[in-house]
Design a protein around this motif. Structure first.
Motif, PDB file in Angstrom:
ATOM      1  N   ARG A  85      17.429   5.030  -0.805  1.00  0.00           N
ATOM      2  CA  ARG A  85      16.494   5.845   0.491  1.00  0.00           C
ATOM      3  C   ARG A  85      14.845   4.940   0.379  1.00  0.00           C
ATOM      4  NH1 ARG A  85      16.844   8.493   3.608  1.00  0.00           N
ATOM      5  NH2 ARG A  85      15.574  10.168   2.614  1.00  0.00           N
ATOM      6  N   THR A  86      14.954   4.646  -0.657  1.00  0.00           N
ATOM      7  CA  THR A  86      12.984   3.434  -0.174  1.00  0.00           C
ATOM      8  C   THR A  86      12.938   3.023   0.573  1.00  0.00           C
ATOM      9  OG1 THR A  86      13.144   4.551  -2.759  1.00  0.00           O
ATOM     10  CG2 THR A  86      11.643   2.299  -1.769  1.00  0.00           C
ATOM     11  N   GLU A  87      14.133   1.972   1.360  1.00  0.00           N
ATOM     12  CA  GLU A  87      13.812   1.714   1.945  1.00  0.00           C
ATOM     13  C   GLU A  87      13.826   1.616   3.283  1.00  0.00           C
ATOM     14  OE1 GLU A  87      17.673  -1.547   1.348  1.00  0.00           O
ATOM     15  OE2 GLU A  87      17.220  -2.025  -0.855  1.00  0.00           O
ATOM     16  N   GLU A  88      14.842   3.034   3.195  1.00  0.00           N
ATOM     17  CA  GLU A  88      15.414   3.532   4.576  1.00  0.00           C
ATOM     18  C   GLU A  88      13.369   4.274   4.825  1.00  0.00           C
ATOM     19  OE1 GLU A  88      18.640   6.016   5.933  1.00  0.00           O
ATOM     20  OE2 GLU A  88      17.893   7.194   4.615  1.00  0.00           O
ATOM     21  N   LYS A  89      12.850   4.848   3.780  1.00  0.00           N
ATOM     22  CA  LYS A  89      11.787   5.384   3.947  1.00  0.00           C
ATOM     23  C   LYS A  89      10.582   4.545   4.431  1.00  0.00           C
ATOM     24  CE  LYS A  89      11.019   9.053   1.766  1.00  0.00           C
ATOM     25  NZ  LYS A  89      10.716  10.532   2.748  1.00  0.00           N
ATOM     26  N   PHE A  90      10.835   3.352   3.975  1.00  0.00           N
ATOM     27  CA  PHE A  90       9.907   2.300   4.188  1.00  0.00           C
ATOM     28  C   PHE A  90       9.954   1.544   5.641  1.00  0.00           C
ATOM     29  CE2 PHE A  90       8.702  -0.204  -0.183  1.00  0.00           C
ATOM     30  CZ  PHE A  90       7.305   0.455   0.339  1.00  0.00           C
ATOM     31  N   ILE A  91      11.213   1.651   6.112  1.00  0.00           N
ATOM     32  CA  ILE A  91      11.070   1.151   7.622  1.00  0.00           C
ATOM     33  C   ILE A  91      10.491   2.684   8.264  1.00  0.00           C
ATOM     34  CG2 ILE A  91      12.808   1.264   9.525  1.00  0.00           C
ATOM     35  CD1 ILE A  91      14.332  -0.552   7.482  1.00  0.00           C
ATOM     36  N   ALA A  92      11.056   3.556   7.834  1.00  0.00           N
ATOM     37  CA  ALA A  92      10.531   4.399   8.852  1.00  0.00           C
ATOM     38  C   ALA A  92       8.491   4.741   9.205  1.00  0.00           C
ATOM     39  CB  ALA A  92      10.914   6.460   8.762  1.00  0.00           C
ATOM     40  N   LYS A  93       8.369   4.272   7.838  1.00  0.00           N
ATOM     41  CA  LYS A  93       7.123   5.134   7.589  1.00  0.00           C
ATOM     42  C   LYS A  93       5.867   3.673   8.192  1.00  0.00           C
ATOM     43  CE  LYS A  93       6.068   8.277   4.344  1.00  0.00           C
ATOM     44  NZ  LYS A  93       4.767   9.142   4.047  1.00  0.00           N
ATOM     45  N   ILE A  94       6.755   2.694   8.565  1.00  0.00           N
ATOM     46  CA  ILE A  94       5.922   1.231   8.682  1.00  0.00           C
ATOM     47  C   ILE A  94       5.814   1.485  10.412  1.00  0.00           C
ATOM     48  CG2 ILE A  94       6.023  -1.053   9.207  1.00  0.00           C
ATOM     49  CD1 ILE A  94       7.029  -0.808   6.373  1.00  0.00           C
ATOM     50  N   SER A  95       6.809   2.302  10.854  1.00  0.00           N
ATOM     51  CA  SER A  95       7.001   2.411  12.356  1.00  0.00           C
ATOM     52  C   SER A  95       6.405   3.227  12.717  1.00  0.00           C
ATOM     53  CB  SER A  95       8.487   2.608  12.743  1.00  0.00           C
ATOM     54  OG  SER A  95       8.705   4.217  12.350  1.00  0.00           O
ATOM     55  N   LYS A  96       5.902   3.686  11.611  1.00  0.00           N
ATOM     56  CA  LYS A  96       4.751   5.011  12.322  1.00  0.00           C
ATOM     57  C   LYS A  96       3.419   5.190  12.163  1.00  0.00           C
ATOM     58  CE  LYS A  96       7.931   9.530  11.278  1.00  0.00           C
ATOM     59  NZ  LYS A  96       7.895  10.641  10.502  1.00  0.00           N
ATOM     60  N   THR A  97       3.062   4.050  10.888  1.00  0.00           N
ATOM     61  CA  THR A  97       1.515   3.549  10.998  1.00  0.00           C
ATOM     62  C   THR A  97       1.601   2.651  11.342  1.00  0.00           C
ATOM     63  OG1 THR A  97       2.609   2.397   8.428  1.00  0.00           O
ATOM     64  CG2 THR A  97       1.817   4.743   8.338  1.00  0.00           C
ATOM     65  N   ASN A  98       2.235   2.013  12.159  1.00  0.00           N
ATOM     66  CA  ASN A  98       1.509   0.658  13.269  1.00  0.00           C
ATOM     67  C   ASN A  98       1.603   0.923  14.514  1.00  0.00           C
ATOM     68  OD1 ASN A  98       1.932  -2.329  11.621  1.00  0.00           O
ATOM     69  ND2 ASN A  98       3.891  -1.434  10.600  1.00  0.00           N
ATOM     70  N   THR A  99       0.846   0.648  14.892  1.00  0.00           N
ATOM     71  CA  THR A  99       0.969   0.276  16.292  1.00  0.00           C
ATOM     72  C   THR A  99       2.061   0.060  17.026  1.00  0.00           C
ATOM     73  OG1 THR A  99      -0.173  -1.413  16.478  1.00  0.00           O
ATOM     74  CG2 THR A  99      -1.751   0.116  16.512  1.00  0.00           C
ATOM     75  N   LYS A 100       2.350   0.540  18.321  1.00  0.00           N
ATOM     76  CA  LYS A 100       3.157   0.118  19.456  1.00  0.00           C
ATOM     77  C   LYS A 100       3.019  -1.076  19.589  1.00  0.00           C
ATOM     78  CE  LYS A 100       3.457   4.106  22.046  1.00  0.00           C
ATOM     79  NZ  LYS A 100       3.282   4.310  23.618  1.00  0.00           N
ATOM     80  N   SER A 160       0.861  -1.004   0.077  1.00  0.00           N
ATOM     81  CA  SER A 160      -0.081   0.341  -0.741  1.00  0.00           C
ATOM     82  C   SER A 160       1.185   0.958   0.018  1.00  0.00           C
ATOM     83  CB  SER A 160      -1.212  -0.279   1.271  1.00  0.00           C
ATOM     84  OG  SER A 160      -0.446  -0.441   2.179  1.00  0.00           O
ATOM     85  N   LEU A 161       1.782   1.005   0.812  1.00  0.00           N
ATOM     86  CA  LEU A 161       3.030   2.008   0.605  1.00  0.00           C
ATOM     87  C   LEU A 161       3.762   2.530  -0.638  1.00  0.00           C
ATOM     88  CD1 LEU A 161       3.559   2.374   4.714  1.00  0.00           C
ATOM     89  CD2 LEU A 161       2.491   3.920   3.348  1.00  0.00           C
ATOM     90  N   PHE A 162       4.479   1.543  -1.335  1.00  0.00           N
ATOM     91  CA  PHE A 162       4.981   1.336  -2.387  1.00  0.00           C
ATOM     92  C   PHE A 162       5.350   2.986  -2.921  1.00  0.00           C
ATOM     93  CE2 PHE A 162       8.062   0.260  -5.789  1.00  0.00           C
ATOM     94  CZ  PHE A 162       8.985  -0.010  -4.991  1.00  0.00           C
ATOM     95  N   GLU A 163       4.389   2.934  -3.644  1.00  0.00           N
ATOM     96  CA  GLU A 163       4.394   4.540  -4.715  1.00  0.00           C
ATOM     97  C   GLU A 163       4.592   5.884  -3.976  1.00  0.00           C
ATOM     98  OE1 GLU A 163       1.423   3.717  -7.741  1.00  0.00           O
ATOM     99  OE2 GLU A 163       1.652   1.903  -8.423  1.00  0.00           O
ATOM    100  N   GLU A 164       4.133   5.575  -2.898  1.00  0.00           N
ATOM    101  CA  GLU A 164       4.325   6.494  -2.418  1.00  0.00           C
ATOM    102  C   GLU A 164       5.408   7.034  -1.353  1.00  0.00           C
ATOM    103  OE1 GLU A 164       2.501   8.155   2.504  1.00  0.00           O
ATOM    104  OE2 GLU A 164       1.364   7.127   1.348  1.00  0.00           O
ATOM    105  N   VAL A 165       6.441   5.986  -1.271  1.00  0.00           N
ATOM    106  CA  VAL A 165       7.568   6.312  -0.226  1.00  0.00           C
ATOM    107  C   VAL A 165       8.531   6.308  -2.204  1.00  0.00           C
ATOM    108  CG1 VAL A 165       9.208   4.890   0.580  1.00  0.00           C
ATOM    109  CG2 VAL A 165       6.798   4.714   1.328  1.00  0.00           C
ATOM    110  N   LEU A 166       8.573   5.379  -2.578  1.00  0.00           N
ATOM    111  CA  LEU A 166       9.808   5.298  -4.253  1.00  0.00           C
ATOM    112  C   LEU A 166       9.387   7.370  -4.397  1.00  0.00           C
ATOM    113  CD1 LEU A 166      10.867   4.560  -5.612  1.00  0.00           C
ATOM    114  CD2 LEU A 166       8.911   3.071  -7.590  1.00  0.00           C
ATOM    115  N   TYR A 167       7.816   8.164  -4.227  1.00  0.00           N
ATOM    116  CA  TYR A 167       7.682   9.242  -5.469  1.00  0.00           C
ATOM    117  C   TYR A 167       8.884  10.317  -4.188  1.00  0.00           C
ATOM    118  CZ  TYR A 167       6.218  13.334  -6.986  1.00  0.00           C
ATOM    119  OH  TYR A 167       5.262  14.548  -7.207  1.00  0.00           O
TER     120      TYR A 167
END
Length: 382
Positions: free
Chosen positions: A303-318, A225-232
């Protein structure tokens, strides 16, 4: 069921391509031919994905068993028969997609939240594996206590009822997505003599998916769900950084503002670096040093891989990624999962486009998103 996993008759020699991503059959004349998608040999897939350095406890036997359990064709066949379906409690450990919102009742999300807070926490702390069993009385009481501040006053029996009702919604959704049709056979049935729910003996025994695997599967859904957003975003940042780097360079400062236009000529107009160099009045080797396309692509991938991890850590609950984040081996799994996903999704294709040496239309997802970004740059400048 064996044909789903034992589909290698041993008559052909199977190789992997140079990127170790695709299976090839070696012919008798030493030529190779790609295996059609969906027809790959499962045994070769097991060896391709096995990483002996990833975990000291992950033997090839364990890896084979794990991938066999995860084999999509095998699981689909079994699910269609109505067996090996997860227990209610394993289903409730999962994230509830927003698409199911219309099927939920008021307070259902709060009930699932407290279930995650109590049941998932205890299962994680106990390192328990195998089938998930009904919550204990203490767990039910803690859930009820957590629901009170949310203005949900409920008894143990009523809580069990609602949890099972929500689990059935999740089961039907999972079955529909996997098989295309819902499964009507319940995993548990009500026993009037004991006034309790008991296992439906019509169904075979099933070992629930480990919590770590549930979280990794959720990670895959997030990636999709996040790939295209993160890639952009990654492309935008890397292009801007490249322009800044060129501006600081004595030899290529004058080409800094031309870099986005050069990318447009290469990816949209399908011009070669030689043609761009001629247009700009510079030698081909100089254009190659300005663009450094492989390095540019590697930076976007990183940068895509790095941002993925950052995004996922924010969008998921603790709690959602707590298990894999507390385990070094599973952290490696997360990083590898993201890297493999990104490579398969576009970067393998994007690298192949650069290395092909042919003037052909670039249609990888990377090229498409880059073109969208460049078009937006032009629109903003207008």
């Amino acid at each position: 069921m064996l044909p789903f996993v034992l589909n290698d008759d041993g008559k052909e020699l199977v190789l992997l391509d140079s990127e170790a991503q695709n299976q090839l059959i070696l012919n008798q004349d030493d030529t190779t031919q790609p295996i059609a998608k969906g027809g790959e040999f499962f045994s070769a897939e097991i060896l391709r994905k096995f990483n002996p350095n990833l975990s000291s406890s992950e033997s090839l036997d364990n890896w084979t068993w794990r991938l066999t359990q995860q084999n999509e064709n095998l699981r689909l066949f079994i699910w269609e028969l109505g067996v090996r379906t997860p227990s209610d409690w394993a289903l409730l450990c999962r994230h509830i997609p927003r698409s199911l919102e219309p099927h939920l009742q008021k307070g259902d999300r709060e009930i699932v939240e407290v279930f995650h807070a109590v049941y998932r926490r205890d299962r994680r702390n106990s390192h328990e594996k195998g089938r998930c069993f009904q919550p204990t009385l203490n767990q039910l009481q803690e859930m009820c206590d957590l629901l009170k501040p949310k203005n949900i006053i409920i008894s143990h029996r009523k809580l069990i009822y609602h949890l099972k009702r929500i689990a059935e919604i999740l089961r039907q959704d999972t079955l529909y997505r996997k098989t295309g049709s819902p499964q009507t056979i319940p995993i548990e049935v009500y026993d009037k003599s004991s006034e309790n729910y008991v296992t439906n003996l019509e169904l075979g025994y099933y070992t629930d998916t480990p919590l770590e695997e549930i979280e990794l599967n959720q990670l895959k859904e997030d990636c999709h769900s996040l790939f295209e957003e993160v890639l952009y975003e990654a492309i935008s940042e890397v292009v801007e950084q490249k322009v800044e780097d060129l501006q600081k360079s004595k030899g290529y400062k004058s080409f800094a503002q031309q870099f986005p236009e050069g990318l447009r000529l290469y990816y949209q107009k399908n011009m070669s670096l030689g043609e761009i160099a001629k247009l700009w009045g510079i030698p081909w080797c100089q254009a190659r040093r300005i663009f450094k396309l492989e390095n540019f692509l590697d930076n976007v991938q990183y940068r895509t891989e790095e941002k993925f991890i950052a995004k996922i850590s924010k969008t998921n609950t603790k709690s959602q990624l707590a298990t894999i984040c507390n385990s070094p081996d599973y952290l490696k799994n997360v990083a590898e999962e993201i890297r493999n996903y990104a490579l398969n999704k576009t970067f393998n294709h994007a690298h192949a486009e650069i290395l092909s040496g042919k003037k052909q239309k670039k249609n990888s997802l990377f090229a498409q998103i880059l073109q969208r970004y460049l078009n937006n740059l032009i629109a903003e400048a207008a």
